[in-house]
Motif scaffolding. Structure first.
Motif, short mmCIF file in Angstrom:
data_model
loop_
_atom_site.label_atom_id
_atom_site.label_comp_id
_atom_site.label_asym_id
_atom_site.label_seq_id
_atom_site.Cartn_x
_atom_site.Cartn_y
_atom_site.Cartn_z
N HIS A 220 -30.58 -70.95 84.23
CA HIS A 220 -30.84 -72.36 83.94
C HIS A 220 -32.35 -72.55 83.97
O HIS A 220 -33.09 -71.63 84.31
N CYS B 70 -31.64 -79.71 82.49
CA CYS B 70 -31.63 -78.25 82.44
C CYS B 70 -32.15 -77.84 81.07
O CYS B 70 -31.68 -78.34 80.05
N GLU C 109 -32.36 -74.72 79.68
CA GLU C 109 -31.95 -73.41 79.18
C GLU C 109 -30.47 -73.53 78.87
O GLU C 109 -29.69 -73.92 79.75
N TYR C 110 -30.08 -73.21 77.63
CA TYR C 110 -28.67 -73.37 77.28
C TYR C 110 -27.82 -72.48 78.19
O TYR C 110 -28.03 -71.27 78.24
N CYS C 111 -26.88 -73.11 78.93
CA CYS C 111 -26.19 -72.37 79.98
C CYS C 111 -24.69 -72.48 79.89
O CYS C 111 -23.98 -72.09 80.82
N HIS D 110 -23.94 -77.69 79.43
CA HIS D 110 -25.40 -77.67 79.55
C HIS D 110 -26.00 -79.07 79.36
O HIS D 110 -26.89 -79.49 80.10
N MET E 45 -26.12 -81.28 82.29
CA MET E 45 -26.80 -80.78 83.48
C MET E 45 -28.14 -81.51 83.63
O MET E 45 -29.21 -80.94 83.51
#
Ligand code: CUA
Length: 320
Positions: A175, A210, A212-214, A218, A221
């Motif tokens: 993340h 967040c 960062e693609y998680c 996502h 987040m």
């Protein structure tokens, strides 16, 4: 006539593309910085924008002037322009100037970098606050000195150096922690510890996401930092621990589960028997199941108990 029309169309197109950028509050400016490291990022942004803006204006002006001044007119289409291949001085000039420009931009960035990156030492900031930030699918966990915990909302005192230790559980994914007014991004990586910091200048709520693609949630987040006075901080942090169970449900479980009504990603939870059985609940949050990530990886017993207390009474039993 046709040419005027196409020029007008091009200009309109360019305006239409640029308009959204200028329409948002603050236009193309970064968000208002509220911490010294964010100030440094802001400075670097404006200096680089100014340098590249001047270059852009020069190049585009020359392009337009030359296109008009040296247009073909009545010259034959196959007439060659003067050939300047092998013109040593000219080639040297157009190589050396960009090298200096790039070196200048790099110097600005390296000049600002220490403030952005280096966490003030414990000596430089004797009363700095140490907070552990953990990225989970799909929420942020914050651990404070003394054992307090919060989810998604980082509660901090104003005007104090906050040192963030950022990572993710081994079973999780990468993340990226980012509250733009309080500094740059820092990745939360399983098995690697990163550090960053901020010192919020004023009280308020600062929003982040967040970066960062998680995974599936996502986009949900979100993160926020709520900055309060030193005395309110102690009090509110202590107070928030009494509603930790509800907060866990709202920020961790509810990202993927509705209570009733339309189903979100996971099954609706109202009346769910797993929530009424501490062992089953522990098992599913620690290990995940199917599409459900191990959201409770690394939780303490107190964290699990808080969720169990709340969920078994308020949700499994079908109470409000
Ligand atoms: Cu976590 Cu995107």
């Amino acid at each position: 006539m046709r040419r005027t029309a196409s020029i007008a169309a091009l200009l309109l197109g360019a305006l239409a593309l640029a308009a959204p950028a200028f329409a948002v509050p603050g236009g193309i400016a970064p968000v208002q910085p509220e911490s010294p490291n964010a100030d440094a990022i802001n400075d670097a942004y404006w200096i680089v924008l100014a340098v590249t803006g001047v270059i852009f204006a020069l190049v585009e002006t020359a392009l337009i002037v030359f296109a008009i001044r040296y247009r073909r007119g009545t010259r034959p289409r196959d007439q060659e322009a003067p050939q300047i291949h092998g013109h040593g001085r000219l080639e040297l000039i157009w190589t050396v100037i960009p090298v200096f420009i790039l070196a200048g931009i790099a110097s600005v960035v390296f000049w600002k970098l220490p403030v952005i990156q280096d966490v003030p030492s414990a000596q430089a900031a004797p009363n700095r606050l140490e907070i552990h930030v953990i990225g989970h699918q799909f929420y942020w966990e914050f651990r404070y000195p003394g054992g307090a915990v919060s989810y998604d909302e980082l509660l901090v005192p104003v005007d104090r150096v906050v040192h963030l230790t950022v990572d993710a559980p081994d079973v999780d994914v990468i993340h990226s922690w980012w509250i733009p007014p309080l500094g740059g991004k820092i990745d939360a990586i399983p098995g690697k510890t990163n550090y960053t910091w901020f010192r919020a200048r004023r009280e308020g709520v600062f929003l982040g996401q967040c970066a960062e693609y998680c995974g599936l949630q996502h986009a949900s987040m979100l993160a926020r930092a709520r900055v309060v006075s030193e005395s309110a901080w102690q009090r509110e942090l202590r107070g928030s621990q009494t509603t930790l169970g509800k907060s866990t449900f709202d920020n961790v479980c509810a990202k993927c589960h509705n209570l009733e009504g339309p189903q979100l990603i996971g099954p609706n939870l109202k009346g769910n028997s797993v929530l009424a059985d501490r062992e089953q609940l522990r098992n599913i949050v620690e290990n995940g199941r199917g599409k459900m990530p191990a959201v409770g990886a690394g939780w303490t017993d107190a964290q699990l108990d808080a969720l169990f207390e709340y969920a078994s009474k308020e949700i499994a039993a079908g109470g409000s």
